[in-house]
Design an enzyme around this catalytic site. Sequence first.
Site, PDB file in Angstrom:
ATOM      1  N   ASP A 113     -32.976 -22.720   8.915  1.00 12.98           N
ATOM      2  CA  ASP A 113     -32.636 -22.305   7.563  1.00 12.98           C
ATOM      3  C   ASP A 113     -33.782 -21.382   7.099  1.00 12.98           C
ATOM      4  OD1 ASP A 113     -31.728 -22.574   4.781  1.00 12.98           O
ATOM      5  OD2 ASP A 113     -33.431 -23.923   4.562  1.00 12.98           O
ATOM      6  N   ASP A 115     -34.887 -20.404   3.206  1.00 11.88           N
ATOM      7  CA  ASP A 115     -35.646 -20.826   2.015  1.00 11.88           C
ATOM      8  C   ASP A 115     -36.024 -22.306   2.083  1.00 11.88           C
ATOM      9  OD1 ASP A 115     -35.649 -18.542  -0.126  1.00 11.88           O
ATOM     10  OD2 ASP A 115     -33.695 -18.482   0.843  1.00 11.88           O
TER      11      ASP A 115
HETATM   12  O1  LIG Z   1     -29.831 -21.539   3.017  1.00 13.74           O
HETATM   13  P1  LIG Z   1     -31.138 -21.010   2.487  1.00 13.74           P
HETATM   14  O2  LIG Z   1     -31.707 -19.916   3.339  1.00 13.74           O
HETATM   15  O3  LIG Z   1     -32.133 -22.104   2.258  1.00 13.74           O
HETATM   16  O4  LIG Z   1     -30.773 -20.358   1.063  1.00 13.74           O
HETATM   17  C1  LIG Z   1     -30.445 -21.218  -0.042  1.00 13.74           C
HETATM   18  C2  LIG Z   1     -30.799 -20.506  -1.337  1.00 13.74           C
HETATM   19  O5  LIG Z   1     -32.158 -20.080  -1.203  1.00 13.74           O
HETATM   20  C3  LIG Z   1     -32.702 -19.267  -2.234  1.00 13.74           C
HETATM   21  O6  LIG Z   1     -32.940 -20.064  -3.381  1.00 13.74           O
HETATM   22  C4  LIG Z   1     -33.913 -21.079  -3.185  1.00 13.74           C
HETATM   23  O7  LIG Z   1     -35.187 -20.461  -2.886  1.00 13.74           O
HETATM   24  C5  LIG Z   1     -35.719 -19.624  -3.949  1.00 13.74           C
HETATM   25  C6  LIG Z   1     -36.995 -18.980  -3.438  1.00 13.74           C
HETATM   26  O8  LIG Z   1     -37.921 -19.934  -3.011  1.00 13.74           O
HETATM   27  C7  LIG Z   1     -35.933 -20.475  -5.200  1.00 13.74           C
HETATM   28  O9  LIG Z   1     -36.447 -19.678  -6.259  1.00 13.74           O
HETATM   29  C8  LIG Z   1     -34.609 -21.128  -5.609  1.00 13.74           C
HETATM   30  O10 LIG Z   1     -34.815 -22.008  -6.706  1.00 13.74           O
HETATM   31  C9  LIG Z   1     -34.020 -21.923  -4.435  1.00 13.74           C
HETATM   32  O11 LIG Z   1     -32.722 -22.417  -4.774  1.00 13.74           O
HETATM   33  C10 LIG Z   1     -31.820 -18.107  -2.540  1.00 13.74           C
HETATM   34  O12 LIG Z   1     -32.332 -17.360  -3.607  1.00 13.74           O
HETATM   35  C11 LIG Z   1     -30.400 -18.584  -2.819  1.00 13.74           C
HETATM   36  O13 LIG Z   1     -29.587 -17.489  -3.115  1.00 13.74           O
HETATM   37  C12 LIG Z   1     -29.909 -19.301  -1.576  1.00 13.74           C
HETATM   38  O14 LIG Z   1     -28.566 -19.688  -1.756  1.00 13.74           O
END
Ligand SMILES: O=P(O)(O)OC[C@H]1O[C@H](O[C@H]2O[C@H](CO)[C@@H](O)[C@H](O)[C@H]2O)[C@H](O)[C@@H](O)[C@@H]1O
Length: 377
Positions: A113, A115
Amino acid sequence: MDLNISKTNPVLTDPTTPVNKSRLGSSFPSGRFMMNSRKKIPKLDDVRSNGWLDAMISSSPPRKRLVKDFNVEIAPEDDFAQRAWMLKYPSAISSFAHIAAQAKNKKIAVFLDYDGTLSPIVDDPDRAIMSDAMRAAVKDVAKYFPTAIISGRSRDKVYQLVGLTELYYAGSHGMDIMTPVNLNGSLEDPNCIKSTDQQDEEVNLFQPAKEFIPVIEEVYNSLVEITKCIKGAKVENHKFCASVHYRNVDEKDWPIVAQRVHDHLKQYPRLRLTHGRKVLEVRPVIGWNKGKAVEFLLESLGLSNNDEFLPIFIGDDKTDEDAFKVLREGNRGFGILVSSVPKESNAFYSLRDPSEVKKFLKTLVKWKKMENSTSSF
Ligand SMILES: O=P(O)(O)OC[C@H]1O[C@H](O[C@H]2O[C@H](CO)[C@@H](O)[C@H](O)[C@H]2O)[C@H](O)[C@@H](O)[C@@H]1O
């Protein structure tokens, strides 16, 4: 153009989705995802009473105490629960010998994954930058193991953030998968199209939700509009899905975010909402998720024989649970949950944070190099 929903198309049903289930199995014209008939819109309910707010609050781990000398975070109220949890989901680093034993005579495939796994969670999604050291660790892993990134972000965005050509990429929670052209017969699938990658090489794109691109664009624009006066709210368009972030919204305004998004989405019976880490994810109602994407990649990369291959998925979020579940239930590999606080999971092991993910990836490479050198005698 009619979007035919056939029983034989596995991606156009989603048995796990309670929302609007009654409409599954019907055909509808593309461009008419919005329902205009008032009587078909379900009764308005309040986000306070339907558990939405609870889910939003629980997507933020409890306040943590920083144990300064070790740079680790411990939930203050429950160190005992933390230890009990670690017994259930042991560290993938401390348990490495066990993992290596499981991988004996098998080839490991690595799924990651982005984020919260490769980059730490930060306030601004545009600043979720992966460190050079992590990039080097992932690059090394890809030298020894087939490696794929499966992210909720758009495929282009996650490729831009990771920047490694030696990986496979799946964006939009697995609804946009790029694979090389020379792989077994994936083009026979109607959801597969030929395209070119950033290096102008021919590739296959598997896009099971491509009919939803216009509606996602439309919903993205309207979500930007209805949240623009809520300070801190941010909407992202991932092409096949969209995200509404509330991490930077004052907690007292969370009900407003939830209610507006929830009410707006009622007009779109073919879309559903899921919760991520302080983010609401708008997704098409199709039977596709990160678990299905793992299965698709294993199949198309020729890694689906359980006796030969051991897939490992590392992720931190609820959407990663679909992948952990597929591996657990298929008895084919295992998930590693990235979390510094106790969470129920379908993973088998845990890692506290991205820095431990990096350590684990390096350990994997070191072990493989040792294995290669001993097997060459
Ligand atoms: O499947 P992933 O690669 O983990 O993506 C899931 C979401 O990740 C991001 O949001 C998350 O990380 C951000 C940066 O650290 C944070 O600010 C946010 O609160 C988290 O939810 C991304 O911006 C999303 O669009 C993804 O769906």
